[in-house]
Design an enzyme around this catalytic site. Structure first.
Site, PDB file in Angstrom:
ATOM      1  N   CYS A   5      -4.866   2.493  -1.353  1.00  0.00           N
ATOM      2  CA  CYS A   5      -3.974   1.360  -1.108  1.00  0.00           C
ATOM      3  C   CYS A   5      -4.820   0.163  -0.673  1.00  0.00           C
ATOM      4  O   CYS A   5      -5.464   0.205   0.380  1.00  0.00           O
ATOM      5  CB  CYS A   5      -2.951   1.747  -0.036  1.00  0.00           C
ATOM      6  N   CYS A  49      -3.875  -1.320   2.734  1.00  0.00           N
ATOM      7  CA  CYS A  49      -4.228  -0.354   3.792  1.00  0.00           C
ATOM      8  C   CYS A  49      -5.698  -0.479   4.146  1.00  0.00           C
ATOM      9  O   CYS A  49      -6.066  -0.531   5.329  1.00  0.00           O
ATOM     10  CB  CYS A  49      -3.949   1.082   3.338  1.00  0.00           C
TER      11      CYS A  49
END
Length: 142
Positions: free
Chosen positions: A67, A70
């Site tokens: 991600c 993230c």
């Protein structure tokens, strides 16, 4: 000053301690320092212990290594955690590897950060946050 329950960031054992500013306290089981401010990488099982047994507020970052947001938030999350030893425990859980806990808390987007106090969810945000936003949020939990 009253005793507070603090879960060890290393072995996840529960310790009852008196928090004294500027004094490091070791875990009664593994002797690692309880005031280690770095985010704790948790599993399905250890995550629940931290949520339910810590008397201090908890922030949990549900993330994935694939991600982009993230990973972009990684350093900011770590830097924010350094400001709150024994005041707020910052946790990280890889939602790809620990899908059970992510499902249990209804995590549908990554990153999702959930705040807990006394075992109860009090707020969640599903987006990348800056260090400043994380610091303000953590401060509001104290």
């Amino acid at each position: 000053m009253e005793n507070v329950k603090i879960v060890c960031p290393e072995c996840s054992s529960v310790n009852s301690i008196k928090i004294v500013e500027g004094v490091s306290i070791a875990c009664s089981q593994c002797e690692e320092y309880l005031d280690d401010p770095f985010p704790v990488e948790v599993t399905d099982a250890s995550c629940k212990v931290h949520i339910l047994e810590n008397d201090i507020p908890i922030l949990i970052d549900f993330y994935s290594t694939v991600c982009g947001p993230c990973m972009a938030m990684y350093d900011d999350y770590e830097d924010a955690a350094l400001e709150f030893p024994l005041k707020v425990r910052f946790l990280k859980i890889n939602a790809d590897e620990h899908q059970k806990i992510a499902r249990e808390y209804g995590v549908r987007a990554l990153p999702t950060i959930i705040a807990f106090k006394k075992g109860e969810e009090v707020h969640r945000i599903s987006r990348q946050l800056s260090r400043v936003e994380l610091n303000l949020w953590a401060q509001s939990l104290i």
